[in-house]
Write a protein that holds these residues in place. Structure first.
Motif, PDB file in Angstrom:
ATOM      1  N   THR A   1       2.447  10.381  -0.039  1.00  0.00           N
ATOM      2  CA  THR A   1       1.800   9.157   0.436  1.00  0.00           C
ATOM      3  C   THR A   1       0.285   9.258   0.463  1.00  0.00           C
TER       4      THR A   1
ATOM      5  N   ALA B   1       9.652   1.795   0.181  1.00  0.00           N
ATOM      6  CA  ALA B   1      10.104   0.420  -0.027  1.00  0.00           C
ATOM      7  C   ALA B   1      10.627   0.173  -1.429  1.00  0.00           C
TER       8      ALA B   1
ATOM      9  N   SER C   1       5.090   2.750  -0.940  1.00  0.00           N
ATOM     10  CA  SER C   1       5.440   3.085   0.439  1.00  0.00           C
ATOM     11  C   SER C   1       4.653   2.205   1.392  1.00  0.00           C
ATOM     12  N   ILE C   2       5.302   1.840   2.499  1.00  0.00           N
ATOM     13  CA  ILE C   2       4.690   1.038   3.553  1.00  0.00           C
ATOM     14  C   ILE C   2       4.803   1.841   4.838  1.00  0.00           C
ATOM     15  N   GLN C   3       3.683   2.018   5.528  1.00  0.00           N
ATOM     16  CA  GLN C   3       3.639   2.970   6.627  1.00  0.00           C
ATOM     17  C   GLN C   3       3.092   2.347   7.907  1.00  0.00           C
TER      18      GLN C   3
ATOM     19  N   LEU D   1      -1.468   0.130   9.592  1.00  0.00           N
ATOM     20  CA  LEU D   1      -0.559  -0.092   8.479  1.00  0.00           C
ATOM     21  C   LEU D   1      -1.204   0.473   7.228  1.00  0.00           C
TER      22      LEU D   1
ATOM     23  N   ILE E   1      -0.570   1.259   3.087  1.00  0.00           N
ATOM     24  CA  ILE E   1       0.221   0.916   1.900  1.00  0.00           C
ATOM     25  C   ILE E   1      -0.256   1.790   0.758  1.00  0.00           C
TER      26      ILE E   1
END
Length: 471
Positions: A36, A435, A440-442, A465, A467
């Motif tokens: 990430t 996702a 990825s969404i964090q 957040l 991304i």
């Protein structure tokens, strides 16, 4: 000891070494870059080998992935990605304050053995575009804390060159030499787990190593340097480097684009030395990374307490004296304690470490951190990640004493401080949702005690957040 006993002892030692530091037959557990993190290949050993020529990235677009894989076969690696980090304060005197920042990154890797037959020569280059706003600045926090780790050097220019360097493997890859324009932190004191988190205090390296210590250059800044790494056996390495020190990196006085290659503002050299162990335990090959390092900066720095006559400069009104040389020490470790899959990050990791800086010529004395990272904790979500990290940084006692003298005299303090500084603590809880392939969404939560290392500042809770998308 007779010959049979000697052979038996040697055999047991050989089995122990083989168990803890297995050879290339199990190289599938080598450590990648963080899944990430904004794109860049850490050159620190992830497992039993040096960094591969290009990161193994999951791409969003399958047609583009096929093109990239084809280029890889010819010795050309390309990675393009986008990372955004947004944060909003819930309290701390600025509830509702929010900030957005992003990075667009492009990495180019060239394997010259595949291109022209030059065995063991690989070149790496990374370019980024950064822009946005730093939420920590709304709170007057100029410390190493930052809610968005990608905010910083390289911002507000169209293209910023992070690094361009080459590595050469020698003696069956037991020795590797790196040379070029590169940050110290791609090789030393880093971990592929650090940038799981969004707070700046530990992403890349523990930030007390570089804040107030220009010698430990960190991404996205780079200076001319070289590094030599030696593997006496699998899972054990030693490395040393020599880097230029440039306190004006990413500034208008030198160059914010990263393309300036001159050394006219260099102030000295930085010499880091590190010893590392990369063991693997048990039938599930539980991977660990342990390192101890020392750095020496030959540059001159202002003392934070004394004047030239070794009296308190705040009292005498004279300039702070110049001191020559600065030392740093770091101890770091992480260990997988439960495996969830075959990859180097597929499991539950515990991590922790400590940094010590020289208190007479820098803002910080100690930094401590500890955390947990788990990838694949839910069987139905094997690529999701969960993390908790705590960090505490302690101000230099010399600086604190100087600030108390200034505060009692009603004078202004350095570093945007409005009260003598002491320590800062951060706690972060994060969950990374895989996702879609390459996306990825964090969601993220952070709590800060003593922002800007000041006990008179209220604690801060913030939601974030992140991304990350790889083309």
């Amino acid at each position: 000891m007779n010959k049979k006993k000697t052979l038996a002892v040697c055999g047991m030692l050989a089995c122990l070494v083989a168990a803890l530091f297995p050879g290339t037959a199990r190289a599938q557990y080598r450590g990648p870059v963080s899944y990430t993190a904004p794109v860049f290949a850490l050159d620190a050993p992830g497992a039993y080998a040096n960094t591969p020529f290009t990161p193994d990235v999951e791409h969003m677009l399958l047609p583009w992935e096929r093109v990239v894989k084809k280029l890889n076969s010819y010795g050309i690696g390309i990675v393009i990605d986008y990372t955004s980090e947004s944060a909003m304060a819930l309290n701390g005197g600025h509830p509702g304050d929010a900030a957005y920042t992003h990075q667009i990154g492009a990495e180019l890797d060239l394997d010259w053995e595949k291109l022209i037959g030059w065995k063991g020569l690989i070149m790496h280059a990374v370019f980024v575009n950064r822009a946005g706003h730093n939420l920590a600045s709304d709170f007057g926090d100029a410390s190493l804390n930052g809610f968005q780790e990608i905010y910083g050097g390289g911002g507000n220019v169209g293209v910023h060159m992070v690094y361009a360097y080459a590595t050469q493997d020698l003696f069956s890859k037991r020795v590797q030499i790196a040379i070029g324009k590169m940050p110290v932190n791609i090789d030393f004191a880093n971990s592929f787990l650090f940038c799981t988190f969004m707070n700046k205090s530990n992403c890349g390296i523990p930030k007390s190593l570089t804040r107030g210590a220009a010698g430990f250059g960190t991404y996205p800044g780079s200076t001319w340097g070289m590094r030599v790494r030696y593997w006496p056996l699998h899972g054990v390495y030693g490395q040393a480097g020599l880097y230029g020190v440039n306190p004006y990196l990413n500034s208008n006085r030198y160059d914010r684009t990263g393309f300036n290659v001159s050394t006219n503002l260099y102030t000295g050299v930085y010499v880091p030395v590190e010893i590392g162990l990369v063991p693997s335990f048990g039938p599930n090959r539980l991977l660990g990374h342990y390192k101890m390092g020392f750095g020496y900066d030959s540059s001159q720095y202002r003392d934070v307490y004394y004047d030239a006559q070794k009296r308190p400069a705040v009292v005498t009104g004279q300039p702070y004296r110049w001191t020559t040389g600065k030392t740093q020490l770091w101890l770091e470790g992480d260990q997988m304690v439960m495996r969830n899959g075959k990859g180097a990050m597929d499991g539950l990791y515990l991590l922790g470490g400590m940094v010590r800086n020289e208190p007479g010529s820098g803002p910080y004395l100690y930094q401590f951190y500890a955390g947990v990272v788990d990838r694949g904790m839910f069987r139905a979500r094997p690529k999701d990640m969960f993390g908790i990290e705590w960090s505490r940084t302690v101000v230099s006692p010399d600086l604190q004493a100087s600030q108390w003298l200034a505060y009692d005299a009603g004078r202004s303090l350095p570093g945007k401080a409005t009260y003598p500084q002491s320590d800062i603590q951060t706690l972060e809880v994060t969950y990374i949702i895989h996702a879609f392939r390459g996306l990825s969404i964090q969601p993220d939560y952070q709590h800060i005690w003593r922002p800007n290392l000041q006990r008179n500042k209220p604690q801060i809770d913030a939601l974030g957040l992140k991304i990350h998308a790889a083309l």
